[in-house]
Design a protein around this motif. Sequence first.
Motif, short mmCIF file in Angstrom:
data_model
loop_
_atom_site.label_atom_id
_atom_site.label_comp_id
_atom_site.label_asym_id
_atom_site.label_seq_id
_atom_site.Cartn_x
_atom_site.Cartn_y
_atom_site.Cartn_z
N THR A 112 0.74 -1.09 -0.02
CA THR A 112 0.00 0.16 0.03
C THR A 112 0.79 1.39 -0.11
N TYR A 113 1.95 0.95 0.81
CA TYR A 113 2.81 2.38 0.91
C TYR A 113 3.47 2.61 -0.46
N LEU A 114 3.93 1.79 -1.42
CA LEU A 114 4.27 1.74 -2.65
C LEU A 114 3.21 2.39 -3.60
N MET A 115 2.12 1.68 -3.41
CA MET A 115 0.95 1.98 -4.35
C MET A 115 0.66 3.45 -4.03
N THR A 116 0.56 3.98 -2.88
CA THR A 116 0.03 5.45 -2.72
C THR A 116 1.09 6.51 -3.29
N GLY A 117 2.15 5.97 -3.76
CA GLY A 117 3.13 6.87 -4.19
C GLY A 117 2.85 6.88 -5.82
N LEU A 118 2.13 6.03 -6.30
CA LEU A 118 1.92 6.40 -7.61
C LEU A 118 1.13 7.26 -8.16
N SER A 119 0.76 7.50 -9.57
CA SER A 119 -0.08 8.48 -10.04
C SER A 119 -1.52 8.29 -9.59
N ARG A 120 -2.39 9.26 -9.55
CA ARG A 120 -3.77 8.88 -9.20
C ARG A 120 -4.53 7.98 -10.14
N ARG A 121 -3.93 8.27 -11.47
CA ARG A 121 -4.34 7.03 -12.42
C ARG A 121 -4.35 5.68 -12.16
N ALA A 122 -2.87 5.68 -11.96
CA ALA A 122 -2.47 4.14 -11.64
C ALA A 122 -3.19 3.57 -10.30
N GLN A 123 -3.35 4.59 -9.41
CA GLN A 123 -3.77 4.12 -8.06
C GLN A 123 -5.24 3.58 -8.42
N SER A 124 -6.06 4.23 -9.25
CA SER A 124 -7.53 3.98 -9.62
C SER A 124 -7.48 2.57 -10.08
N ILE B 240 -16.09 -12.59 -11.64
CA ILE B 240 -14.93 -11.67 -11.73
C ILE B 240 -15.38 -10.47 -12.68
N VAL B 241 -15.78 -10.81 -14.00
CA VAL B 241 -15.96 -9.92 -15.03
C VAL B 241 -16.92 -9.03 -14.49
N ILE B 242 -18.16 -9.33 -13.69
CA ILE B 242 -18.99 -8.44 -13.01
C ILE B 242 -18.25 -7.29 -12.24
N SER B 243 -17.52 -7.81 -11.36
CA SER B 243 -16.92 -7.02 -10.25
C SER B 243 -15.99 -5.98 -11.00
N VAL B 244 -14.95 -6.58 -11.96
CA VAL B 244 -14.29 -5.54 -12.80
C VAL B 244 -14.94 -4.69 -13.12
N ALA B 245 -16.03 -5.02 -14.23
CA ALA B 245 -16.84 -4.00 -14.84
C ALA B 245 -17.66 -3.10 -13.89
N VAL B 246 -18.12 -3.28 -13.01
CA VAL B 246 -18.75 -2.31 -12.03
C VAL B 246 -17.93 -1.46 -11.45
N PHE B 247 -16.39 -1.95 -10.74
CA PHE B 247 -15.51 -1.25 -10.24
C PHE B 247 -14.78 -0.20 -11.12
N SER B 248 -14.68 -0.76 -12.49
CA SER B 248 -14.21 0.33 -13.48
C SER B 248 -15.00 1.44 -13.72
N ALA B 249 -16.26 0.99 -13.65
CA ALA B 249 -17.50 2.13 -13.76
C ALA B 249 -17.31 2.96 -12.83
N VAL B 250 -17.30 2.56 -11.56
CA VAL B 250 -16.93 3.47 -10.30
C VAL B 250 -16.02 4.46 -10.52
N ALA B 251 -14.93 3.90 -10.90
CA ALA B 251 -13.40 4.52 -10.88
C ALA B 251 -13.51 5.35 -12.39
N ARG B 252 -14.52 5.08 -13.22
CA ARG B 252 -14.49 6.04 -14.51
C ARG B 252 -15.26 7.19 -14.32
#
Lengths: 325, 267
Positions: A112-124, B240-252
């Motif tokens: 998590t420490y390394l991950m939070t150092g990444l860009s916001r996009r990569a974190q997403s 798994i596909v449903i989870s990835v799709a849903v969370f990608s949508a939330v992230a998008r």
Amino acid sequence: MSAVSDPEILANSAPTARSRLADLSLSQLVIWGLILFLCLSPFALIIAVSFGEKIEGASWEWGFSLVNYQRVFVGANWPEEVTFLYLQNLYYSLYYAVFAAVIAVLLAFPFTYLMTGLSRRAQSAWLVFILSSLSLSEVFIVMGWDVLLSNRSGLPMVFKETGLTAWLKEVGWFDTLREWGLANPRNVKFKTSVFATVLTMSYLVWPYAVILLYPPLSRMDRSMIEAAQTMGAGPWTVMRTVILPSVRLPLFGATLLLFVFLLGVYVAVSVFAEPAKQTMAVSVYSAVRGATLNAPFGAAQAVILLITASVFLVLGQWMSRRASA
Amino acid sequence: MILRTLSNLFLALSAVMLALPILVVCGAALNSGRSMFFPPKEPTLARFKEFFFTETVWVTALGNSVIVAFCSAALAVLVAWPLAYGLWKQGGKAAQVLAGLGSMPFALPPIVFGVGLGFLWSFIGTLGTLWIGIISHAALFMALPLVTISIGLQSIDRSHLDAAATMGATGSVVFRTVILPQTMPYTVSGFFFALVLSFNEFIVMFFVSASSYSTVTLQIFNSLRNGYTPTMAVAAITFIVISVAVFSAVARWGDLPRLMGAEPAKS
């Protein structure tokens, strides 16, 4: 609610305001009733049922006897005979949960420490991956590890095909593995063992650990770390003197929460743990719906599990409050 | 430089470890026989056809899963809204206790809550109906929309509320024009979190369904004693596909790092 109970305010307010206040109180009553019914009454019922008695050959009846608790703590034939069979289940619940929680947090913290150092996009992107794994049902995760650890395919096969088994036999470590119960005469075996149980359980909560450690680590002031670095501190010194002290409590809190979560794990334990090393969640299940069908006894064990979980949750709450104060 | 490489290596290793059992399950779905092998023997896609179309057990279970997930997530959001709103608007001890009670089922071991609900519904005499399953899951996962909506309400700019009030907007107008639109992404996220978790939950469902119907994960749980089959692996892939799709949508469309507790993005 307090406004409504004050008669003076009610008397002085205009009729429309009064009806609106009455509406408010009614809707508040409804929501309180709903929450108490849905979220509290199931737990209250378990406690009530745990004092009941089983009727032989039928179901059970209400009562007030401590016989179920007695059976959990010292066995059914006390005082002639004392068995700690069910306390042993509780012991294994705690044992697996402690190890799995600690391992998960230890591995999740640097990640998590390394991950939070990444860009916001990569974190997403990482968060999508982690949340998907987190929400994946325990049955699927156990399925995956079951294939990976089973004797006919997966890791034991890999060990054999790559000659790792032969090498282990040559250097004599194979006998040590057999002593630990991780090998049969021909090859390594991981099912059933404490190793497989703890491995699967820590895999199960690793994403939770990341999600729990994400807020404190992503909010951590990185300028402090940079300051320490410019003053010549090496990475380990920075870790020891700057990062760890500031996340000590979140680390402990996360371990505690995962531990409580793991107390309730059922599938991983019933598939990977040895028959003599099952947990209380498994014996609750078998008492309520499984082979033995003794609902009050299952309820008594559930109460003990509930109390254990609550104690640790309250402890965690208290510590986090002290941390923020 | 070495440290940088080591860090990336650790991240990559974590990803591999996390993906390993999932990949194995996906591979095992291609088996043509009844047993799970990895690597698969005589790869075929016949199991997919079975899961989605021909085997009634799975088709019905999938239908139940979808109904329970959508309805319970909607119900959870509907109940969580007034709790979160009360907590934000009035605050105070009562609202805190109420929100605490609402999160209790999620925080405690699900097997305990499941057993309790089993007793509750059997007393009322409604054990084993689908809508009881929906209500049970709504109670279990209410904590998730409660948290996301609370984050959303806290992120509302107070100056917008003041501006609306100065311009003479009544409480309900402010609610409709300021509060509701600004918290919408958070409400939707909460809905999806509850949806995905309800989809995957089986222990509570096991106790409240009383074997009269089953969802996909419950069906797998019930046939655990007979071992896993490749058709179940197809179910795993679907989920798994449903989870990835849903969370990608939330992230998008939402701010996933913020929802997970990071500082608001600096724009």
